[in-house]
Design a protein around this motif. Structure first.
Motif, mmCIF file in Angstrom:
data_model
loop_
_atom_site.group_PDB
_atom_site.id
_atom_site.type_symbol
_atom_site.label_atom_id
_atom_site.label_comp_id
_atom_site.label_asym_id
_atom_site.label_seq_id
_atom_site.Cartn_x
_atom_site.Cartn_y
_atom_site.Cartn_z
ATOM 1 N N ASP A 1 8.220 8.875 11.542
ATOM 2 C CA ASP A 1 8.680 10.238 11.839
ATOM 3 C C ASP A 1 8.744 11.113 10.593
ATOM 4 O OD1 ASP A 1 8.877 9.424 14.382
ATOM 5 O OD2 ASP A 1 11.049 9.577 14.557
ATOM 6 N N PHE A 2 8.827 10.483 9.432
ATOM 7 C CA PHE A 2 8.891 11.240 8.183
ATOM 8 C C PHE A 2 7.770 10.746 7.276
ATOM 9 C CE2 PHE A 2 13.033 11.443 10.022
ATOM 10 C CZ PHE A 2 13.493 12.712 9.735
ATOM 11 N N GLN A 3 7.062 11.680 6.703
ATOM 12 C CA GLN A 3 5.900 11.289 5.920
ATOM 13 C C GLN A 3 5.636 12.326 4.851
ATOM 14 O OE1 GLN A 3 2.833 9.999 8.542
ATOM 15 N NE2 GLN A 3 1.245 10.146 7.002
ATOM 16 N N LEU A 4 5.243 11.838 3.694
ATOM 17 C CA LEU A 4 4.822 12.741 2.615
ATOM 18 C C LEU A 4 3.535 12.182 2.018
ATOM 19 C CD1 LEU A 4 5.286 15.105 0.628
ATOM 20 C CD2 LEU A 4 6.552 13.505 -0.812
ATOM 21 N N ASN A 5 2.516 13.014 1.977
ATOM 22 C CA ASN A 5 1.248 12.615 1.372
ATOM 23 C C ASN A 5 0.930 13.536 0.211
ATOM 24 O OD1 ASN A 5 0.972 11.838 4.392
ATOM 25 N ND2 ASN A 5 -0.543 10.603 3.326
ATOM 26 N N MET A 6 0.438 12.929 -0.840
ATOM 27 C CA MET A 6 0.011 13.719 -1.986
ATOM 28 C C MET A 6 -1.449 13.385 -2.273
ATOM 29 S SD MET A 6 3.388 13.252 -4.297
ATOM 30 C CE MET A 6 3.611 11.600 -3.719
ATOM 31 N N GLY A 7 -2.246 14.409 -2.345
ATOM 32 C CA GLY A 7 -3.653 14.233 -2.662
ATOM 33 C C GLY A 7 -4.119 15.430 -3.459
ATOM 34 N N GLY A 8 -5.384 15.688 -3.392
ATOM 35 C CA GLY A 8 -5.876 16.867 -4.085
ATOM 36 C C GLY A 8 -7.362 16.780 -4.326
ATOM 37 N N ARG B 1 12.200 -6.515 9.644
ATOM 38 C CA ARG B 1 12.523 -5.789 8.403
ATOM 39 C C ARG B 1 11.335 -4.931 7.979
ATOM 40 N NH1 ARG B 1 14.991 -10.520 6.745
ATOM 41 N NH2 ARG B 1 13.188 -11.117 5.512
ATOM 42 N N ALA B 2 10.128 -5.500 8.161
ATOM 43 C CA ALA B 2 8.931 -4.735 7.773
ATOM 44 C C ALA B 2 8.821 -3.465 8.594
ATOM 45 C CB ALA B 2 7.690 -5.593 7.955
ATOM 46 N N ARG B 3 9.198 -3.579 9.890
ATOM 47 C CA ARG B 3 9.122 -2.393 10.745
ATOM 48 C C ARG B 3 10.154 -1.351 10.339
ATOM 49 N NH1 ARG B 3 8.277 -5.932 15.151
ATOM 50 N NH2 ARG B 3 10.391 -5.688 15.918
ATOM 51 N N GLU B 4 11.260 -1.817 9.759
ATOM 52 C CA GLU B 4 12.331 -0.893 9.392
ATOM 53 C C GLU B 4 12.221 -0.394 7.961
ATOM 54 O OE1 GLU B 4 15.708 -3.284 10.245
ATOM 55 O OE2 GLU B 4 15.675 -2.871 12.404
ATOM 56 N N THR B 5 11.292 -0.980 7.199
ATOM 57 C CA THR B 5 11.172 -0.615 5.793
ATOM 58 C C THR B 5 10.171 0.526 5.619
ATOM 59 O OG1 THR B 5 11.591 -2.910 5.240
ATOM 60 C CG2 THR B 5 10.660 -1.532 3.487
ATOM 61 N N PRO B 6 10.525 1.564 4.871
ATOM 62 C CA PRO B 6 9.560 2.639 4.630
ATOM 63 C C PRO B 6 8.290 2.094 3.983
ATOM 64 C CG PRO B 6 11.745 3.272 3.904
ATOM 65 C CD PRO B 6 11.828 1.824 4.262
ATOM 66 N N GLN B 7 7.159 2.720 4.306
ATOM 67 C CA GLN B 7 5.885 2.222 3.813
ATOM 68 C C GLN B 7 5.333 3.127 2.722
ATOM 69 O OE1 GLN B 7 3.191 1.796 7.144
ATOM 70 N NE2 GLN B 7 4.909 1.293 8.453
ATOM 71 N N THR B 8 4.634 2.509 1.806
ATOM 72 C CA THR B 8 3.918 3.268 0.785
ATOM 73 C C THR B 8 2.466 3.358 1.211
ATOM 74 O OG1 THR B 8 5.383 2.338 -0.867
ATOM 75 C CG2 THR B 8 3.377 3.371 -1.663
ATOM 76 N N LEU B 9 1.900 4.552 1.138
ATOM 77 C CA LEU B 9 0.524 4.756 1.559
ATOM 78 C C LEU B 9 -0.343 4.979 0.336
ATOM 79 C CD1 LEU B 9 1.350 7.420 4.288
ATOM 80 C CD2 LEU B 9 1.027 4.995 4.674
ATOM 81 N N THR B 10 -1.402 4.230 0.235
ATOM 82 C CA THR B 10 -2.370 4.473 -0.831
ATOM 83 C C THR B 10 -3.757 4.337 -0.237
ATOM 84 O OG1 THR B 10 -2.307 2.138 -1.421
ATOM 85 C CG2 THR B 10 -0.948 3.610 -2.733
ATOM 86 N N GLY B 11 -4.661 5.169 -0.682
ATOM 87 C CA GLY B 11 -6.011 5.090 -0.151
ATOM 88 C C GLY B 11 -6.837 6.266 -0.592
ATOM 89 N N VAL B 12 -8.037 6.344 -0.015
ATOM 90 C CA VAL B 12 -8.954 7.409 -0.435
ATOM 91 C C VAL B 12 -8.431 8.785 -0.059
ATOM 92 C CG1 VAL B 12 -11.014 5.985 -0.355
ATOM 93 C CG2 VAL B 12 -10.260 7.141 1.714
ATOM 94 N N ASP B 13 -7.525 8.841 0.882
ATOM 95 C CA ASP B 13 -7.001 10.136 1.283
ATOM 96 C C ASP B 13 -5.683 10.471 0.611
ATOM 97 O OD1 ASP B 13 -9.132 10.819 2.977
ATOM 98 O OD2 ASP B 13 -8.359 9.446 4.480
ATOM 99 N N GLY B 14 -5.417 9.827 -0.524
ATOM 100 C CA GLY B 14 -4.232 10.192 -1.287
ATOM 101 C C GLY B 14 -3.172 9.112 -1.254
ATOM 102 N N PHE B 15 -1.999 9.527 -1.635
ATOM 103 C CA PHE B 15 -0.885 8.603 -1.777
ATOM 104 C C PHE B 15 0.303 9.177 -1.023
ATOM 105 C CE2 PHE B 15 -3.540 8.900 -5.478
ATOM 106 C CZ PHE B 15 -3.987 7.598 -5.628
ATOM 107 N N GLY B 16 1.225 8.321 -0.653
ATOM 108 C CA GLY B 16 2.366 8.875 0.051
ATOM 109 C C GLY B 16 3.366 7.837 0.479
ATOM 110 N N PHE B 17 4.297 8.324 1.253
ATOM 111 C CA PHE B 17 5.379 7.489 1.761
ATOM 112 C C PHE B 17 5.557 7.810 3.238
ATOM 113 C CE2 PHE B 17 6.304 9.065 -2.487
ATOM 114 C CZ PHE B 17 6.336 7.879 -3.208
#
Lengths: 338, 501
Positions: free
Chosen positions: B137-144, B115-131
């Motif tokens: 295959d699909f990714q969105l990062n927000m930083g600035g 399930r963890a492999r199939e669940t979308p991940q939330t990314l947080t860290g020094v290089d911004g945030f994202g999903f």
């Protein structure tokens, strides 16, 4: 656009030339999405087909395998797993791919001989050495104190074949009395302590984890367990009657066309019907379709009284709807029995 | 079965114990002992079979004798009464239950991992945030990044005012679609303006080549291609005046020779030196190409050269219209063409460039020559402007200097008495305007300088990978640029608080 600089044009030509080499022709790749116990069969078959195809066309073909419970694999293909071919445990799962995702025509089963089933199998019992619980036939599986291992019928093809084999046996025993058959299968599933998602997982439960007294198993999986996992530790018991399992194969047209692999995908499946393909199937304890090969391996395949899904249940569509769809008899007996 | 195994062991132990009692007997030959053992094993097998049958009967509740006596041999007897057999059956049952529970837990863990492999991940860290989708295959990062600057000018050579300003306020949106399609959008709200800095999509279907289209930095100037958050100084040096900034076009780029050689070439609308444009004013296009290599990276024998990068960039095109103006590192315009002068034909640039990083030491050098056909009032000529700079850095706290953002080994933390990383920087550079620009009347020598020569020094304090504080001093001397002589030299102090996320 004005590109008047000769060096510029030369540089573009140079880079485009490099790009050509980057794009160099790749070997053909096929993805075969299959069910759980066919790993060893297709490892050997793929190697044979690679040699055959290279000799015939000069093209290298790489075949990737994906294995899991048959129903689960079908759902993965419906959800986008890019299978060029599917070699699943039962026709209903390929029907689902055709109907829900439209990735191949609904008449897919007519495109290859024997309803697109190049080999058959059946469900047998794997018991521990010496058969300490004296399990001989299906009615022994419903005795109190007998622990039965089988995967989950919602996700595993083997489990559905096993479930229907037990149901068919009960129908024969009780004069086609559906209620008695239902009660019989309910008692059997009350003896099942663990439901794995696929046949290979169930084999692990029985063989490696030491759980249960009997494993309802594909014939080939049972012999594999004996030969590779526990020689001298297990015995195969052939019940008085069982079901004729016809695992089907099909090209997933839309994916293969998109990949440009339709031709090699067709050849791949047709190769299963050649003497070489049939021999490899027999070596891995799948019952071949052709008499010559069957005769050669007759010691491996004891005579069993086999009934078909069509004659006992009116086909897979009916069987699926009645027994395995949500709210079907399996849900009724399993939730009731837990 | 397990119970059989246990019983077998018990019987064997008893048998061997019984056998051991015969030690005082006359010595036997090996053959006799083997024969005797075989007989014993046969007896044990018979005894085990009998015991298992009795046990089975008890376990199944189908009756059986009240007690079972198992004769191992003439001297040894094992008695298993019904209670003992029942207890053994119970042990077997419990053993199975434990195994079932363990297996169920194992299956639960497998299922959770799946399930963890199939669940979308939330990314947080020094290089911004994202999903990110489960398969990546699909990714969105927000930083600035935000750069809050202070500028103070010394002397009378600058017309600039001392000020605080938001130099860059840039949210960064970037992502990947269908695994191979990347995109990046960077607006900029710094200095009270709203500007679209980057907006491009990139096709990454081939391992050694990507195709990028949209607005982005043309692949030319070394320091220009360094991110504005990673430069040694608060502002870039003089050569950046002569290189294209962001432009609209299409570019092929990639890495070759195990990433030791990067290439990029593209076709762009064409911008004046140092400029960015959104709308093209003519049909001419600039072709820009750049090769940059780190030939010794990853080479064991020449590891001291592994941080050496060498490159060469060219651009060529035909452009009519706007001409550039040039600024000092302190952002004071020191050269501009007269009104009426315009670009009118070929524009060619080239730039050899290099950097070298070894341990805490960093060096960056580039030279740029920009030739532009200029026309004014019927007079036309190719104006060749040149610029160079050498900049060096040294990290006092031991971190490795790098072309990218520096990462402190120990982030700033008062409680732990760790202070981040401190870097000293210095540079020297010069920009020479072609004398013909003045002699042909394309520029006014009383207002525009023919040469600017600058030096600078500064210190950067990296509290962590996200926060950087900078303090620089820049001094620029001019040749010409004032009525009757040289413009007065300019001194400027820059400070910056930078946050990157």
């Amino acid at each position: 656009m004005k590109l008047q600089s000769k060096p510029a044009i030369a540089a573009i030509a140079l880079i485009l030339g490099a790009g050509q080499s980057v794009f160099g022709q790749k070997p053909v790749k096929l993805l075969n999405v299959s069910y759980d116990p066919t790993r060893e069969l297709y490892q050997e078959f793929n190697a044979a087909f690679r040699r055959y195809w290279k000799a015939k066309t000069g093209v290298d073909v790489t075949i990737q395998q994906s294995h899991g419970g048959s129903g689960k694999q079908a759902r993965a293909v419906i959800d986008g797993l890019p299978a060029d071919v599917v070699t699943l445990a039962l026709a209903y799962d390929i029907d689902a791919i055709a109907e829900r995702a439209g990735l191949l025509p609904r008449n897919w089963q007519t495109r290859l001989p024997h309803n697109s089933s190049p080999y058959t199998s059946t469900i047998v019992f794997l018991v521990r050495q010496g058969n300490p619980k004296r399990i001989k036939d299906w009615n022994d599986l419903v005795r109190p104190g007998v622990s039965v291992i089988t995967p989950h019928p919602k996700t595993s093809g083997a489990a559905r074949w096993g479930y229907l084999a037990a149901w068919g046996y009960a129908l024969r025993q009780y004069g086609k009395d559906e209620n008695k058959a239902k009660e019989f299968v309910a008692r059997l599933f009350r003896n099942v302590p663990v439901l794995d998602s696929g046949a290979r997982g169930a084999t692990t439960t029985f063989v490696e984890r030491g759980i249960g007294d009997v494993l309802l198993s594909w014939e080939n999986e049972a012999y594999l367990a004996i030969n590779e996992l526990g020689k001298g530790r297990f015995e195969v018991v052939i019940p008085s009657t069982s079901i004729l399992a016809e695992p089907p194969v099909a090209v997933v047209d839309k994916v293969a066309n998109r990949h440009g692999t339709a031709q090699v995908a067709r050849a791949y499946l047709e190769y299963l019907y050649t003497p070489e393909g049939q021999e490899i199937a027999a070596k891995h304890y799948y019952r071949p379709r052709y008499k010559e090969i069957t005769a050669k391996y007759k010691d491996r395949f004891p005579e069993v009284d086999l009934f078909t899904v069509d004659e006992m249940f009116g086909g897979w569509q009916n069987a699926q709807k009645k027994h395995f769809d949500d709210g079907g008899t399996f849900d009724q007996i399993y939730s009731k029995g837990r | 079965m397990v119970i059989g195994g246990r019983l077998w062991c018990a019987l064997l132990l008893l048998a061997f114990a019984a056998w051991g009692q015969g030690d005082g007997a006359p010595a036997e030959s090996l053959e006799e002992r083997v024969k005797r053992l075989e007989e014993r094993i046969s007896q044990l097998e018979q005894a085990l079979g009998l015991a298992e049958k009795r046990l089975q009967a008890v376990a199944e509740g189908t009756g059986g004798p009240e007690a079972t006596t198992v004769n191992l041999d003439a001297e040894t007897t094992v008695s298993l009464d019904k209670v003992a057999l029942s207890k053994l059956a119970k042990v077997d049952e419990l053993d199975q239950q434990i195994r079932v529970l363990a297996r169920l837990r194992e299956l639960d863990q497998e299922s959770a991992a799946l399930r963890a492999r199939e669940t979308p991940q939330t990314l947080t860290g020094v290089d911004g945030f994202g999903f990110k989708s489960a398969d990546g295959d699909f990714q969105l990062n927000m930083g600035g990044y935000i750069q809050a600057d202070g500028r103070a000018f010394t002397g009378s050579g600058s017309s600039q005012v001392d000020t605080f300003l938001l130099r860059r306020v840039r949210p960064v949106f970037q992502g990947v679609l269908y695994k191979h399609v990347a995109f990046r959008v960077i607006p900029d709200f710094g200095e009270g303006k709203a500007v679209l800095q980057d907006a491009y999509l990139e096709l990454r279907y081939f391992p050694r080549m990507s195709i990028r289209a949209g607005k982005f930095k043309a692949p030319f100037g070394l320091e220009r291609l360094q991110s504005g958050t990673d430069t040694m100084f608060v502002e870039r040096g003089l050569p950046t005046d002569l290189v294209p900034n962001r432009d609209l076009g299409i570019q092929l780029a990639g890495n070759l020779v195990s990433t030791r050689l990067s290439y990029a070439f593209g076709v762009f609308n064409g911008t004046p030196d140092g400029g960015s444009v959104d709308i093209d004013s003519n049909s001419g296009k600039d072709f820009v190409a750049r090769l940059f290599g780190t030939p010794f990276s990853g080479r064991g024998r020449l590891s001291f050269l592994s941080g050496l990068g060498l490159g060469f960039a060219v651009s060529s095109g035909t452009q009519d219209g706007a001409l550039p103006s040039f600024k000092t590192p302190s952002q004071t315009t020191f050269f501009s063409y007269v009104s009426g002068a315009r670009a009118a034909g070929d524009r060619r640039r080239y730039s050899p460039q290099a950097y070298y990083y070894r341990g805490p030491f960093g060096l960056l050098a580039e030279f740029v020559r920009s030739n532009q056909t200029v026309e004014n009032g019927g007079t036309s000529s190719v104006i060749a402007n040149r610029s160079w700079q050498v900049a060096g850095s040294y990290v006092l706290t031991g971190e490795k200097a790098t072309f990218q953002r520096l990462s402190p080994q120990r982030v700033f933390d008062i409680g732990r008495r760790t202070w981040g990383a401190v870097e000293l920087v210095a540079r020297i550079g010069q920009l020479n305007v072609d004398p013909e620009a003045f002699t042909l009347g394309f520029a006014d020598p009383a207002k525009s300088a023919a040469r600017a020569r600058s030096w600078g020094a500064g210190v950067n304090w990296y509290l962590n990978r996200s926060v950087k504080l900078s303090l620089d001093y820049e001094n620029t001397k001019f040749k010409g640029g004032a009525a009757g002589g040289d413009r007065e030299s300019e001194g400027a102090v820059f400070s910056r608080f930078q946050l990157v996320f």
